[in-house]
Motif scaffolding. Structure first.
Motif, PDB file in Angstrom:
ATOM      1  N   GLY A 216      78.049  36.461  36.952  1.00 20.69           N
ATOM      2  CA  GLY A 216      77.912  37.902  37.094  1.00 20.69           C
ATOM      3  C   GLY A 216      76.662  38.212  37.878  1.00 20.69           C
ATOM      4  O   GLY A 216      75.813  37.348  38.113  1.00 20.69           O
ATOM      5  N   GLY A 217      76.567  39.461  38.277  1.00 25.79           N
ATOM      6  CA  GLY A 217      75.385  39.862  39.023  1.00 25.79           C
ATOM      7  C   GLY A 217      75.334  41.360  39.221  1.00 25.79           C
ATOM      8  O   GLY A 217      76.291  42.078  38.930  1.00 25.79           O
ATOM      9  N   VAL A 218      74.192  41.784  39.715  1.00 30.43           N
ATOM     10  CA  VAL A 218      73.980  43.188  40.040  1.00 30.43           C
ATOM     11  C   VAL A 218      73.012  43.245  41.214  1.00 30.43           C
ATOM     12  O   VAL A 218      72.110  42.413  41.330  1.00 30.43           O
ATOM     13  N   TRP A 219      73.232  44.209  42.081  1.00 35.16           N
ATOM     14  CA  TRP A 219      72.378  44.427  43.249  1.00 35.16           C
ATOM     15  C   TRP A 219      71.398  45.527  42.892  1.00 35.16           C
ATOM     16  O   TRP A 219      71.791  46.626  42.524  1.00 35.16           O
TER      17      TRP A 219
ATOM     18  N   LEU B 234      55.740  42.974  50.593  1.00 42.88           N
ATOM     19  CA  LEU B 234      56.607  42.189  49.708  1.00 42.88           C
ATOM     20  C   LEU B 234      57.584  41.355  50.522  1.00 42.88           C
ATOM     21  O   LEU B 234      57.784  40.167  50.238  1.00 42.88           O
ATOM     22  N   ALA B 235      58.209  41.958  51.516  1.00 41.35           N
ATOM     23  CA  ALA B 235      59.152  41.213  52.357  1.00 41.35           C
ATOM     24  C   ALA B 235      58.457  40.003  52.976  1.00 41.35           C
ATOM     25  O   ALA B 235      58.990  38.880  52.939  1.00 41.35           O
ATOM     26  N   ALA B 236      57.261  40.212  53.526  1.00 38.76           N
ATOM     27  CA  ALA B 236      56.529  39.113  54.164  1.00 38.76           C
ATOM     28  C   ALA B 236      56.162  38.022  53.153  1.00 38.76           C
ATOM     29  O   ALA B 236      56.195  36.833  53.483  1.00 38.76           O
ATOM     30  N   GLU B 237      55.819  38.411  51.924  1.00 41.88           N
ATOM     31  CA  GLU B 237      55.492  37.417  50.887  1.00 41.88           C
ATOM     32  C   GLU B 237      56.682  36.527  50.572  1.00 41.88           C
ATOM     33  O   GLU B 237      56.518  35.404  50.102  1.00 41.88           O
TER      34      GLU B 237
ATOM     35  N   ILE C 131      68.184  36.526  43.813  1.00 51.77           N
ATOM     36  CA  ILE C 131      68.360  36.261  45.239  1.00 51.77           C
ATOM     37  C   ILE C 131      67.820  37.472  45.992  1.00 51.77           C
ATOM     38  O   ILE C 131      68.329  38.588  45.837  1.00 51.77           O
ATOM     39  N   ALA C 132      66.764  37.259  46.776  1.00 53.22           N
ATOM     40  CA  ALA C 132      66.254  38.320  47.635  1.00 53.22           C
ATOM     41  C   ALA C 132      67.171  38.403  48.848  1.00 53.22           C
ATOM     42  O   ALA C 132      67.461  37.392  49.495  1.00 53.22           O
ATOM     43  N   LEU C 133      67.657  39.618  49.113  1.00 54.84           N
ATOM     44  CA  LEU C 133      68.555  39.847  50.242  1.00 54.84           C
ATOM     45  C   LEU C 133      67.728  40.249  51.451  1.00 54.84           C
ATOM     46  O   LEU C 133      67.187  41.351  51.502  1.00 54.84           O
ATOM     47  N   GLY C 134      67.624  39.355  52.404  1.00 54.12           N
ATOM     48  CA  GLY C 134      66.861  39.639  53.605  1.00 54.12           C
ATOM     49  C   GLY C 134      67.753  40.104  54.741  1.00 54.12           C
ATOM     50  O   GLY C 134      68.940  39.783  54.794  1.00 54.12           O
TER      51      GLY C 134
ATOM     52  N   ALA D 263      66.874  44.067  51.756  1.00 54.05           N
ATOM     53  CA  ALA D 263      67.994  44.949  51.427  1.00 54.05           C
ATOM     54  C   ALA D 263      68.124  45.085  49.914  1.00 54.05           C
ATOM     55  O   ALA D 263      68.987  45.796  49.424  1.00 54.05           O
ATOM     56  N   GLY D 264      67.295  44.374  49.166  1.00 56.54           N
ATOM     57  CA  GLY D 264      67.341  44.427  47.714  1.00 56.54           C
ATOM     58  C   GLY D 264      67.324  43.035  47.119  1.00 56.54           C
ATOM     59  O   GLY D 264      67.002  42.051  47.795  1.00 56.54           O
ATOM     60  N   PHE D 265      67.700  42.982  45.848  1.00 60.70           N
ATOM     61  CA  PHE D 265      67.722  41.726  45.103  1.00 60.70           C
ATOM     62  C   PHE D 265      69.017  41.654  44.323  1.00 60.70           C
ATOM     63  O   PHE D 265      69.501  42.666  43.816  1.00 60.70           O
TER      64      PHE D 265
END
Length: 193
Positions: A130-133, A144-147, A92-95, A154-156
């Protein structure tokens, strides 16, 4: 497990396997982000979900981003990132959809995004996932953000089912980071040599 037990035992992990949350589970999990403090109702959260056959394409964009923002990165680091982004069950890309002209300061809008991400990590754990930031220099790459269709990153979050038993890391005593104010500046145990 009580809610407090859950919060006190949650830990990030990148040792993840399939399955990732279903679309219905994911919407409920992401719904917890909407419960983060949001002064002014700016709603700065934006989430881009990447899974399945789209992961290798994202991994190649990550490698291209590294060439832009970390041109001196060793080959091993580049390959590690390629492998991780290509193989995590879900990313999940955190925008951050920030509004500089808004009366709510940018730092507060950014904290709202961070609080939403923490709610997602807690919800993942509460539902058996589970997950990790992860972040790093990539979050500063506007290309990258624009793509990804985002104005800022803010990360992934890497998301999936924990692979095996996850140890609960030992955490510091909260008393070291807490002080009672009585009219004079405080000191913290964590800051003492």
């Amino acid at each position: 497990m009580t809610p407090m037990d859950m919060l006190l035992s949650r830990a990030s992990t990148d040792r993840l396997r399939d399955p990732a949350p279903s679309p219905e589970q994911l919407m409920a999990i992401l719904g917890t982000a909407m419960r983060a403090p949001d002064h002014g109702r700016v709603q700065p959260w934006r989430y881009v979900v990447i899974e399945g056959q789209d992961r290798p394409a994202l991994a190649e964009r990550i490698v291209a981003s590294m060439a832009r923002v970390e041109p001196e990165a060793p080959a091993a680091k580049i390959e590690k990132r390629r492998t991780r982004f290509a193989s995590m069950p879900m990313i999940i890309a955190l925008g951050m959809h920030l509004q500089p002209e808004h009366k709510i300061p940018l730092w507060e809008q950014e904290m709202c995004v961070a609080a939403g991400a923490m709610n997602i990590l807690n919800a993942l754990y509460a539902t058996g996932f589970g997950g990790v930031w992860v972040s790093g220099a990539l979050v500063e790459d506007a290309v990258l953000a624009a793509e990804l269709g985002l104005s800022r990153l803010a990360g992934f979050l890497f998301v999936g089912t924990p692979d095996g038993a996850q140890p609960t890391p030992k955490r510091a005593d909260p008393a070291l980071f807490t002080a009672r104010w009585h009219g004079q500046p405080v000191t913290f145990g964590a800051d003492k040599d």
